[in-house]
Scaffold this motif. Structure first.
Motif, short mmCIF file in Angstrom:
data_model
loop_
_atom_site.label_atom_id
_atom_site.label_comp_id
_atom_site.label_asym_id
_atom_site.label_seq_id
_atom_site.Cartn_x
_atom_site.Cartn_y
_atom_site.Cartn_z
N ASN A 13 0.20 -13.99 -30.55
CA ASN A 13 -1.15 -13.47 -30.44
C ASN A 13 -1.24 -12.52 -29.26
N VAL A 14 -2.38 -11.85 -29.15
CA VAL A 14 -2.56 -10.87 -28.08
C VAL A 14 -3.83 -11.16 -27.29
N ALA A 15 -3.87 -10.66 -26.07
CA ALA A 15 -5.08 -10.67 -25.26
C ALA A 15 -5.64 -9.25 -25.29
N VAL A 16 -6.90 -9.13 -25.62
CA VAL A 16 -7.54 -7.82 -25.76
C VAL A 16 -8.70 -7.72 -24.78
N THR A 17 -8.74 -6.63 -24.04
CA THR A 17 -9.82 -6.46 -23.07
C THR A 17 -10.39 -5.05 -23.13
N TYR A 18 -11.60 -4.92 -22.63
CA TYR A 18 -12.34 -3.66 -22.70
C TYR A 18 -12.94 -3.32 -21.33
N THR A 19 -12.96 -2.04 -21.01
CA THR A 19 -13.73 -1.55 -19.88
C THR A 19 -14.20 -0.15 -20.23
N GLY A 20 -15.03 0.43 -19.38
CA GLY A 20 -15.49 1.79 -19.60
C GLY A 20 -14.69 2.78 -18.78
N ASP A 21 -15.04 4.05 -18.86
CA ASP A 21 -14.31 5.06 -18.11
C ASP A 21 -14.40 4.80 -16.61
N GLY A 22 -15.56 4.33 -16.14
CA GLY A 22 -15.70 4.03 -14.72
C GLY A 22 -14.78 2.91 -14.27
N GLY A 23 -14.45 2.00 -15.19
CA GLY A 23 -13.57 0.89 -14.85
C GLY A 23 -12.17 1.33 -14.46
N THR A 24 -11.75 2.52 -14.91
CA THR A 24 -10.41 3.00 -14.58
C THR A 24 -10.29 3.45 -13.13
N SER A 25 -11.41 3.50 -12.42
CA SER A 25 -11.37 3.85 -11.00
C SER A 25 -11.22 2.61 -10.12
N GLN A 26 -11.21 1.45 -10.73
CA GLN A 26 -11.10 0.20 -9.99
C GLN A 26 -9.64 -0.21 -9.81
N GLY A 27 -9.37 -0.85 -8.69
CA GLY A 27 -8.01 -1.32 -8.45
C GLY A 27 -7.55 -2.34 -9.47
N ASP A 28 -8.47 -3.15 -9.98
CA ASP A 28 -8.11 -4.16 -10.98
C ASP A 28 -7.53 -3.52 -12.23
N PHE A 29 -8.00 -2.33 -12.56
CA PHE A 29 -7.49 -1.62 -13.75
C PHE A 29 -5.98 -1.40 -13.60
N TYR A 30 -5.58 -0.84 -12.48
CA TYR A 30 -4.16 -0.53 -12.26
C TYR A 30 -3.33 -1.80 -12.10
N GLU A 31 -3.87 -2.78 -11.40
CA GLU A 31 -3.14 -4.03 -11.23
C GLU A 31 -2.90 -4.72 -12.57
N GLY A 32 -3.92 -4.68 -13.43
CA GLY A 32 -3.81 -5.34 -14.73
C GLY A 32 -2.78 -4.70 -15.63
N ILE A 33 -2.84 -3.36 -15.77
CA ILE A 33 -1.88 -2.71 -16.67
C ILE A 33 -0.48 -2.74 -16.08
N ASN A 34 -0.37 -2.71 -14.75
CA ASN A 34 0.96 -2.75 -14.13
C ASN A 34 1.61 -4.11 -14.32
N MET A 35 0.84 -5.17 -14.11
CA MET A 35 1.40 -6.52 -14.28
C MET A 35 1.80 -6.77 -15.72
N ALA A 36 0.94 -6.36 -16.66
CA ALA A 36 1.25 -6.56 -18.08
C ALA A 36 2.51 -5.78 -18.46
N GLY A 37 2.64 -4.57 -17.91
CA GLY A 37 3.83 -3.78 -18.21
C GLY A 37 5.09 -4.38 -17.61
N ALA A 38 4.98 -4.84 -16.36
CA ALA A 38 6.14 -5.41 -15.67
C ALA A 38 6.68 -6.65 -16.38
#
Length: 360
Positions: free
Chosen positions: A157-182
C-alpha cells in the motif's frame, strides 16, 4: 548544449489527457476505466461541488466553524483518491476533507471536524487516515514515516499526502520528500498548485518554473499534471501507486488547479489579490464542465442524472448536519481528557474544577 534550466523546464511540461473542451488529446494514456467507473467519478465531483456550496452557506449561518472551499479542485482531489485502494493511507491538508469523505469518513463527522469537536478527528477503524493537518506542510514528514512503516511491514500500500503551492516553501516539504526518497518509501506527494498561498502568488514563493521539479533535489520522480483534468490526475496517481508498491520509490505530483472561492471562510477576500480576468480564464477550465462534455459525448451522462446527484447530495447534507447538531456537545473535560494519556498535576486540578462546574 542547451542550458540546464531549459532542459528541466521541458522535462516538467504539463501532462494532460482531456482538454478544456472535453476532447481527448492523449489517446495512448486514457485510463482503463469502465463506463460505470467514469460515471461514479463524475457523481463524486458533482456531489462534492454541492457539498462545497452548502458548507459555505452553513459556515455563513454559523453552523460550521473552520472551512476551506474546494470548488475548482474536484479533479485534483477526487480523481487522485479514486485511484487509491481502501488500505492506502491518506494524510490530508485542511482543504482535503473530500478525499476523506470518499475514503470512508461519515459526513456528519466532517462537519464536527469543522466545529472543532474531538469526534470529528476520530477516524473510523476501517479508514486509514489522519485528521486534516492545519500546520502547513507538516503532513509531508508524517507521510514519509507512514510510508516507511508500510515498507518495513511488507504492505503493498501507499501513503498519500497533499499540500498547496505555499506548502512547498516549508522545511517539512523538503524533509518529507528527502526522507521518503532516501528510504525508497511508498509515498505519493501531491502539490495542489492553485497559484495563491492565501494571497501570495506562486511566483513569489519560488524562482523555480515548476513545483514538480523540486523532486529532482530529493532524487525522486516528479511530474506536473493538469489538475483540472480528472483523467490525467487519475492516470498519474495510478502510475505513481504502481511504482511505489513495486519498490520503485515515491513520486511528487504537481496538479495545476484553481480554487474558485476564498482561501478559507475566515475573512479572506480573493478579489484583493486575484483579477476578474484570471478568474474568468480558470472558469473556462472547470473540471466538472470539462468532464461533463466528455461523458455526454460518450452518452454516459445527462442533465437528469446530474440533477439526481445534486438532490441526493442536498438530502445527505441535510441529514448529516442534523446528526452533527444532535451529537453530544463537547465539554471542557472532553478536551482535557483527550490531551494526555496521563494528566499532569495542573490539568488534574483543572479537570476536577470543570467536572464540578459541569455537574451543576
Amino acid at each position: 548544449m542547451k542550458p540546464v534550466l531549459e532542459n528541466v523546464e521541458k522535462q516538467f511540461e504539463m501532462y494532460q489527457i482531456l482538454n478544456e473542451d472535453g476532447k481527448i488529446v492523449n489517446k495512448e494514456d486514457v485510463p482503463d476505466l469502465s463506463d460505470d467507473e467514469l460515471k461514479e467519478l463524475m457523481k463524486r465531483m458533482v456531489y462534492t461541488r454541492i457539498l462545497d456550496q452548502r458548507s459555505i452557506a452553513l459556515n455563513r449561518q454559523g453552523r460550521l466553524g473552520f472551512y476551506a472551499p474546494t470548488a475548482g479542485q474536484e479533479a485534483s482531489q477526487l480523481a487522485s483518491q479514486f485511484a487509491l485502494e481502501k488500505e492506502d493511507f491518506i494524510l490530508p491538508g485542511y482543504r482535503d476533507v473530500p478525499q476523506l469523505i470518499w475514503q470512508g469518513l461519515p459526513l456528519y463527522q466532517a462537519f464536527l471536524f469543522s466545529r472543532g469537536h474531538f469526534h470529528g478527528n476520530q477516524m473510523p477503524e476501517d479508514l486509514q487516515a489522519l485528521s486534516p493537518q492545519i500546520i502547513i506542510g507538516a503532513q509531508y514528514v508524517q507521510a514519509a514515516g507512514v510510508a516507511l512503516g508500510m515498507k518495513k511491514r511488507g504492505k503493498k500500500n501507499v501513503a498519500v499526502t497533499y499540500t498547496g503551492d505555499g506548502g512547498t516553501s516549508q522545511g517539512d516539504f523538503y524533509e518529507g520528500i528527502n526522507m521518503a526518497g532516501a528510504y525508497n518509501a511508498p509515498a505519493i506527494f501531491f502539490v495542489q498548485n492553485n497559484y495563491f498561498a492565501i494571497s501570495v502568488p506562486v511566483e513569489l514563493q519560488t524562482a523555480a518554473k515548476t513545483l514538480a521539479q523540486k523532486s529532482v533535489a530529493a532524487g525522486i520522480e516528479g511530474i506536473q499534471v493538469d489538475g483540472m483534468d480528472p483523467l490525467a490526475v487519475y492516470a498519474v496517481t495510478k502510475h505513481a501507486r504502481e511504482r511505489a508498491i513495486n519498490g520503485e520509490g515515491p513520486m511528487l505530483i504537481e496538479t495545476l488547479t484553481y480554487r474558485y472561492g476564498p482561501h478559507t471562510m475566515a475573512g479572506d477576500d480573493p478579489t484583493r489579490y486575484r483579477t476578474e480576468d484570471l478568474d474568468n480564464e480558470w472558469e473556462k477550465k472547470d473540471p466538472i464542465v470539462r468532464f461533463r462534455k466528455y461523458l455526454e459525448e460518450k452518452n454516459l451522462w445527462s442533465e437528469e442524472e446530474e440533477n439526481e446527484v445534486i438532490e441526493g447530495a442536498k438530502e445527505d447534507i441535510k441529514k448529516a448536519i442534523k446528526k452533527a447538531d444532535e451529537y453530544p456537545k463537547q465539554k471542557v473535560t472532553d478536551l482535557i481528557e483527550n490531551m494526555f494519556e496521563e494528566l499532569p498535576a495542573n490539568l488534574e486540578e483543572q479537570m476536577e474544577e470543570y467536572k464540578e462546574k459541569e455537574s451543576k
